[in-house]
Design a protein around this motif. Structure first.
Motif, PDB file in Angstrom:
ATOM      1  N   ASN A 236      11.734  -1.937 -18.416  1.00 59.50           N
ATOM      2  CA  ASN A 236      11.802  -2.367 -19.816  1.00 59.50           C
ATOM      3  C   ASN A 236      12.431  -1.315 -20.717  1.00 59.50           C
ATOM      4  OD1 ASN A 236       8.641  -4.207 -19.761  1.00 59.50           O
ATOM      5  ND2 ASN A 236      10.710  -4.884 -19.275  1.00 59.50           N
ATOM      6  N   ASN A 239      16.248  -1.904 -20.119  1.00 65.28           N
ATOM      7  CA  ASN A 239      16.863  -3.125 -20.649  1.00 65.28           C
ATOM      8  C   ASN A 239      16.649  -3.314 -22.145  1.00 65.28           C
ATOM      9  OD1 ASN A 239      14.257  -4.453 -20.738  1.00 65.28           O
ATOM     10  ND2 ASN A 239      14.520  -5.014 -18.585  1.00 65.28           N
ATOM     11  N   SER A 240      15.731  -2.565 -22.748  1.00 65.53           N
ATOM     12  CA  SER A 240      15.620  -2.573 -24.210  1.00 65.53           C
ATOM     13  C   SER A 240      16.444  -1.458 -24.849  1.00 65.53           C
ATOM     14  CB  SER A 240      14.158  -2.413 -24.628  1.00 65.53           C
ATOM     15  OG  SER A 240      13.671  -1.139 -24.228  1.00 65.53           O
ATOM     16  N   ASP A 241      16.939  -0.511 -24.033  1.00 69.55           N
ATOM     17  CA  ASP A 241      17.668   0.650 -24.547  1.00 69.55           C
ATOM     18  C   ASP A 241      16.848   1.341 -25.634  1.00 69.55           C
ATOM     19  OD1 ASP A 241      19.840   2.429 -24.591  1.00 69.55           O
ATOM     20  OD2 ASP A 241      20.808   1.349 -26.237  1.00 69.55           O
ATOM     21  N   CYS A 276      17.181  -3.250  -9.207  1.00 69.46           N
ATOM     22  CA  CYS A 276      17.761  -4.246 -10.117  1.00 69.46           C
ATOM     23  C   CYS A 276      19.232  -3.863 -10.279  1.00 69.46           C
ATOM     24  CB  CYS A 276      17.047  -4.259 -11.462  1.00 69.46           C
ATOM     25  SG  CYS A 276      17.695  -5.499 -12.602  1.00 69.46           S
ATOM     26  N   HIS A 279      21.139  -2.775 -13.515  1.00 74.21           N
ATOM     27  CA  HIS A 279      20.721  -1.596 -14.280  1.00 74.21           C
ATOM     28  C   HIS A 279      20.624  -0.328 -13.435  1.00 74.21           C
ATOM     29  CE1 HIS A 279      20.165  -2.906 -18.319  1.00 74.21           C
ATOM     30  NE2 HIS A 279      19.166  -3.730 -18.088  1.00 74.21           N
ATOM     31  N   GLY A 284      21.173  -0.137 -20.693  1.00 72.81           N
ATOM     32  CA  GLY A 284      21.013  -1.333 -21.506  1.00 72.81           C
ATOM     33  C   GLY A 284      21.773  -1.179 -22.808  1.00 72.81           C
ATOM     34  N   LEU A 286      19.979  -5.130 -22.370  1.00 73.94           N
ATOM     35  CA  LEU A 286      20.171  -6.299 -21.537  1.00 73.94           C
ATOM     36  C   LEU A 286      20.562  -7.478 -22.414  1.00 73.94           C
ATOM     37  CD1 LEU A 286      19.606  -6.928 -18.433  1.00 73.94           C
ATOM     38  CD2 LEU A 286      17.502  -8.003 -19.241  1.00 73.94           C
ATOM     39  N   PHE A 297      20.937 -12.464 -16.447  1.00 70.80           N
ATOM     40  CA  PHE A 297      20.937 -11.294 -17.328  1.00 70.80           C
ATOM     41  C   PHE A 297      22.014 -10.317 -16.885  1.00 70.80           C
ATOM     42  CE2 PHE A 297      16.643 -13.011 -17.602  1.00 70.80           C
ATOM     43  CZ  PHE A 297      16.424 -13.013 -18.964  1.00 70.80           C
ATOM     44  N   ALA A 299      23.721  -6.226 -17.957  1.00 69.85           N
ATOM     45  CA  ALA A 299      23.629  -4.989 -18.718  1.00 69.85           C
ATOM     46  C   ALA A 299      24.884  -4.825 -19.569  1.00 69.85           C
ATOM     47  CB  ALA A 299      23.466  -3.804 -17.776  1.00 69.85           C
ATOM     48  N   THR A 312      19.115   4.859 -17.064  1.00 69.07           N
ATOM     49  CA  THR A 312      19.352   3.854 -16.043  1.00 69.07           C
ATOM     50  C   THR A 312      18.185   3.932 -15.059  1.00 69.07           C
ATOM     51  OG1 THR A 312      20.548   5.304 -14.535  1.00 69.07           O
ATOM     52  CG2 THR A 312      21.846   4.193 -16.252  1.00 69.07           C
ATOM     53  N   LEU A 358      17.249 -10.325 -12.623  1.00 70.62           N
ATOM     54  CA  LEU A 358      16.256  -9.395 -13.163  1.00 70.62           C
ATOM     55  C   LEU A 358      14.884  -9.534 -12.509  1.00 70.62           C
ATOM     56  CD1 LEU A 358      15.688  -7.262 -15.381  1.00 70.62           C
ATOM     57  CD2 LEU A 358      15.084  -9.148 -16.922  1.00 70.62           C
TER      58      LEU A 358
END
Length: 391
Positions: A236, A239-241, A276, A279, A284, A286, A297, A299, A312, A358
């Motif tokens: 998370n 993918n949320s950066d 994954c 990523h 991200g 995502l 999904f 990246a 990453t 994902l």
């Protein structure tokens, strides 16, 4: 046949940390009220109210059981319908029946704008019949991704709560994979499979999109009794950066420090991300991709920015391993590390690819559960002799 109606009370529930009395019933929560007041977004608020790992548990001779409840179902415009939630009934630990609850509320989320609309609907009922006529422990596992208000149980024999404290307590925190995304029923999530196979009392703090090193989650874990704690961290955050490496390292230390304030010697397992591919080496954030008519999904970050601290999965795995090794060297002998690639790696992706890029498939959930049980029991020894059927 005499029907006995029993209102749902908290003493019939396991796997929750709080309950809320609503206008129509009892709503289980997986975070306590103090933590819920710290939630900054609708996503985590929805996820914690979805009862992954929460179940009704009682002793009875009943052969017919009806559960009355108000589910909150979900819809996403432009996306195929989300299947209705499944209620799994276990008799003495064995999956015996499944049912659904029709009706309920409908929560519509526009993925492009984030707008949420909630339409109230009627209560419904799940019916279970033909159960063995003997004294038995019954568990009804609630739908892992469907918020559920519980009203009452109708049975043809009295029920009583199960004795507490008979099983070792496993507290697990993770992302949507731990929450159970893509699992088709609540005892098919990988934490539920491990818990039922090993005879553990599971509290699942896996939250879709919500494993972000939030301090109020760490305090919840600190304050919750547990015999074993596991943390699956990383996906998370990528993918949320949400943060860079400079912030990630002290945030992990702070998260672990807070847990250790309440659990100084409890076995604590840090699990790095599963494979994954989108990523592994690409940061991200995502993005959802509907270009082929299904949800996948991708990246959107630039791999070149890893040098500037963008996260990453490969970066996070290396850093988590280093953090755990440093803390072990400082004297924390009950802290352990498990590489997520040993649970689901490249060969497993070839055999069981991620359907949306994902989240693992139902088959992959079973694989991950088997690997976790094997590694946590046999290699790490975390579950010890009190795991009667581990693996």
């Amino acid at each position: 046949m005499t029907t006995i109606t029993t209102p749902i009370t908290e003493d019939l529930l396991l796997g929750h940390l709080d309950v809320e009395r609503t206008r129509r019933g009892l709503l289980p929560h997986r975070l306590p009220a103090g933590a819920r007041r710290r939630i900054p977004d609708e996503q985590l608020a929805m996820a914690e109210s979805q009862p992954s790992g929460v179940r009704l548990a009682f002793r009875t001779r009943a052969t017919t059981i009806t559960l009355h409840a108000v589910p909150t179902k979900r819809a996403y415009p432009g996306v195929p319908n989300v299947p209705d939630g499944v209620y799994d009934l276990l008799v003495d630990g064995r999956l015996t029946a499944r049912a659904g609850v029709p009706g309920g509320n409908l929560r519509t989320v526009d993925l492009s704008t984030g707008r949420v609309e909630l339409a109230e609907g009627p209560p419904g009922s799940a019916h279970f019949t033909g159960l063995p006529e003997r004294d038995k422990t019954v568990e009804i596992w609630l739908p892992h991704t469907e918020t559920t208000e519980l009203i009452a149980l109708d049975t043809d024999a009295p029920i009583e709560p199960t004795p507490s404290g008979t099983r070792k307590r496993w507290l697990h925190h993770g992302s949507s994979i731990s929450h159970g995304s893509n699992a088709t029923h609540p005892t098919g999530t990988w934490p539920a499979l491990v818990a039922n196979g090993a005879g553990l009392d599971l509290t699942n703090l896996g939250f879709g999109g919500g494993a972000l090193l939030d301090p109020f989650i760490a305090r919840t874990i600190r304050d919750t009794p547990a015999d074993l704690i596991s943390l699956k961290l990383g996906i998370n955050l990528v993918n949320s950066d949400l943060m860079r490496l400079r912030a990630f390292t002290p945030a992990v230390h702070g998260f672990l420090d807070t847990i250790r304030d309440g659990h100084p010697a409890t076995p604590l397992l840090v699990v790095s991300p599963l494979l994954c591919p989108v990523h592994e080496d690409t940061p991200g954030p995502l993005a959802a991709d509907f270009s082929d008519g299904t949800l996948r999904f991708r990246a959107t970050g630039d791999p070149a920015e890893r040098a500037a601290g963008r996260l990453t999965l490969t970066v996070i795995r290396a850093e988590l391993a280093r953090i755990v090794a440093d803390r072990q060297a400082e004297g924390d002998r009950e802290l352990h590390y498990l590489d997520g690639l040993s649970l689901y790696g490249p060969p497993d992706h070839d055999a069981h690819p991620l359907p949306d890029g994902l989240h693992p498939s139902p088959e992959a959930h079973r694989l991950i559960a088997s690997r976790f049980a094997e590694l946590a029991c046999a290699r790490l020894g975390l579950l010890g002799p009190w795991a009667p059927s581990c693996g």
